[in-house]
Write a protein that holds these residues in place. Structure first.
Motif, mmCIF file in Angstrom:
data_model
loop_
_atom_site.group_PDB
_atom_site.id
_atom_site.type_symbol
_atom_site.label_atom_id
_atom_site.label_comp_id
_atom_site.label_asym_id
_atom_site.label_seq_id
_atom_site.Cartn_x
_atom_site.Cartn_y
_atom_site.Cartn_z
ATOM 1 N N LEU A 12 0.818 -1.213 0.000
ATOM 2 C CA LEU A 12 0.000 0.000 0.000
ATOM 3 C C LEU A 12 0.851 1.262 0.000
ATOM 4 O O LEU A 12 0.429 2.294 -0.532
ATOM 5 N N ASP A 13 2.042 1.197 0.596
ATOM 6 C CA ASP A 13 2.896 2.379 0.628
ATOM 7 C C ASP A 13 3.956 2.368 -0.476
ATOM 8 O O ASP A 13 4.930 3.113 -0.415
ATOM 9 N N GLY A 14 3.769 1.534 -1.479
ATOM 10 C CA GLY A 14 4.559 1.654 -2.695
ATOM 11 C C GLY A 14 5.853 0.888 -2.784
ATOM 12 O O GLY A 14 6.733 1.237 -3.577
ATOM 13 N N VAL A 139 7.654 -4.843 -18.181
ATOM 14 C CA VAL A 139 8.851 -4.287 -17.546
ATOM 15 C C VAL A 139 8.697 -4.405 -16.037
ATOM 16 O O VAL A 139 7.711 -3.921 -15.466
ATOM 17 N N ASN A 140 9.671 -5.051 -15.389
ATOM 18 C CA ASN A 140 9.624 -5.150 -13.938
ATOM 19 C C ASN A 140 9.746 -3.768 -13.310
ATOM 20 O O ASN A 140 10.603 -2.971 -13.706
ATOM 21 N N ALA A 141 8.879 -3.485 -12.336
ATOM 22 C CA ALA A 141 8.958 -2.224 -11.612
ATOM 23 C C ALA A 141 10.257 -2.176 -10.810
ATOM 24 O O ALA A 141 10.962 -3.165 -10.674
ATOM 25 N N GLY A 142 10.553 -0.997 -10.271
ATOM 26 C CA GLY A 142 11.798 -0.803 -9.540
ATOM 27 C C GLY A 142 12.701 0.136 -10.315
ATOM 28 O O GLY A 142 12.231 0.994 -11.070
ATOM 29 N N ASP A 143 13.992 -0.023 -10.165
ATOM 30 C CA ASP A 143 14.935 0.910 -10.783
ATOM 31 C C ASP A 143 14.847 0.916 -12.304
ATOM 32 O O ASP A 143 14.794 1.975 -12.928
ATOM 33 N N VAL A 144 14.849 -0.267 -12.926
ATOM 34 C CA VAL A 144 14.781 -0.315 -14.388
ATOM 35 C C VAL A 144 13.435 0.198 -14.873
ATOM 36 O O VAL A 144 13.350 0.996 -15.818
ATOM 37 N N GLY A 145 12.357 -0.240 -14.224
ATOM 38 C CA GLY A 145 11.034 0.223 -14.614
ATOM 39 C C GLY A 145 10.910 1.731 -14.529
ATOM 40 O O GLY A 145 10.322 2.374 -15.417
ATOM 41 N N SER A 146 11.465 2.329 -13.477
ATOM 42 C CA SER A 146 11.376 3.781 -13.318
ATOM 43 C C SER A 146 12.163 4.498 -14.407
ATOM 44 O O SER A 146 11.748 5.557 -14.881
ATOM 45 N N VAL A 165 1.752 -2.763 4.758
ATOM 46 C CA VAL A 165 2.577 -1.559 4.782
ATOM 47 C C VAL A 165 4.005 -1.963 5.140
ATOM 48 O O VAL A 165 4.229 -2.609 6.163
ATOM 49 N N PHE A 166 4.954 -1.606 4.294
ATOM 50 C CA PHE A 166 6.358 -1.971 4.517
ATOM 51 C C PHE A 166 7.099 -0.909 5.328
ATOM 52 O O PHE A 166 7.984 -1.227 6.100
ATOM 53 N N GLY A 167 6.810 0.370 5.096
ATOM 54 C CA GLY A 167 7.523 1.427 5.795
ATOM 55 C C GLY A 167 8.769 1.879 5.073
ATOM 56 O O GLY A 167 9.053 3.072 4.976
ATOM 57 N N LYS A 168 9.536 0.937 4.551
ATOM 58 C CA LYS A 168 10.739 1.261 3.778
ATOM 59 C C LYS A 168 11.105 0.043 2.940
ATOM 60 O O LYS A 168 10.601 -1.068 3.172
ATOM 61 N N GLY A 169 11.962 0.256 1.966
ATOM 62 C CA GLY A 169 12.381 -0.847 1.104
ATOM 63 C C GLY A 169 12.633 -0.402 -0.321
ATOM 64 O O GLY A 169 13.018 0.748 -0.572
ATOM 65 N N LYS A 170 12.401 -1.309 -1.274
ATOM 66 C CA LYS A 170 12.605 -1.038 -2.700
ATOM 67 C C LYS A 170 11.292 -0.517 -3.286
ATOM 68 O O LYS A 170 10.271 -1.191 -3.224
ATOM 69 N N ARG A 171 11.340 0.673 -3.847
ATOM 70 C CA ARG A 171 10.130 1.335 -4.318
ATOM 71 C C ARG A 171 9.664 0.822 -5.682
ATOM 72 O O ARG A 171 10.488 0.537 -6.554
ATOM 73 N N PHE A 172 8.348 0.731 -5.852
ATOM 74 C CA PHE A 172 7.757 0.359 -7.137
ATOM 75 C C PHE A 172 8.254 1.297 -8.229
ATOM 76 O O PHE A 172 8.628 0.858 -9.317
ATOM 77 N N PHE A 173 8.267 2.595 -7.941
ATOM 78 C CA PHE A 173 8.680 3.581 -8.931
ATOM 79 C C PHE A 173 10.156 3.957 -8.805
ATOM 80 O O PHE A 173 10.589 4.975 -9.356
#
Length: 203
Positions: A12-14, A139-146, A165-173
């Motif tokens: 939910l937090d991306g 395209v896989n989301a994350g660094d390449v997707g962004s 809710v993760f709070g922190k981590g690897k962002r979808f975008f």
């Protein structure tokens, strides 16, 4: 040419994973339903890395099956390739994979697999489209997707949104730092413990 879709399962937090690349409960919905995504004897596509069959709700099975069947080429980064060892040459969907990487394909690694290593985003998407033909480039989301989204090369964004809710981590975008406008979702499908969404990217 086919549609380019940036896609992943997301909190939910991306976030698509925590800082150690663990997905936690993000993928639990893949194994908590009563409907196989593909026939139970389809070992190529219907099993995770743990050997457990993908079983989801009926509505999610219909959506995911259609999505996977539409894919011709997957585009991923080198980090994910290394972490998954390229699914041992058998991607979960599609016939081809393009890996965005400055390093070449590992010597002797599954020479029969249609995996292509390209160090430029524009060239990677062009190759992926060529390989996919009229089918989808996922395209896989994350660094390449962004990076692909920032370059204006993504047609749609697809999210499997999970109530955690993760709070922190690897962002979808990933690290995208410029605003992108999307249309209202043209796909909204409520599964069990997941909401499937698809948005067209505004030109």
């Amino acid at each position: 040419m086919g549609t380019v879709i940036m896609h992943d399962v997301v909190s939910l937090d991306g976030f698509i994973a925590d800082e150690s690349d663990n997905v936690g409960s993000l993928h639990d919905w893949y194994f908590s339903g009563d409907t196989p995504i593909t026939p139970i004897d389809d070992e190529e596509y219907d099993h995770s890395s743990t050997g457990s069959p993908f079983r989801v709700s009926r509505v999610s099975a219909d959506y995911v099956r259609s999505m996977w069947d539409s894919i011709g080429t997957i585009v991923m980064g080198r980090h994910l390739f290394d972490m998954m060892n390229g699914w041992e040459g058998h991607p979960p969907a599609g016939d081809h994979v393009v890996v965005v990487s400055h390093r070449p394909k590992p010597e002797g690694w599954h020479p029969e697999a249609s995996f292509h290593f390209i160090d430029n985003i524009d060239a990677a998407i062009a190759k992926a489209k060529e390989l996919a033909g009229e089918r989808v480039v996922a395209v896989n989301a994350g660094d390449v997707g962004s990076q692909v989204l920032a370059a204006g090369l993504v047609d749609e964004v697809a999210m499997d949104l999970v109530p955690v809710v993760f709070g922190k981590g690897k962002r979808f975008f990933g690290g995208i730092d410029n605003q992108k406008l999307l249309e209202d979702p043209h796909v909204v499908i409520q599964g069990e413990r997941v909401l499937h969404l698809r948005f067209r990217v505004r030109a």
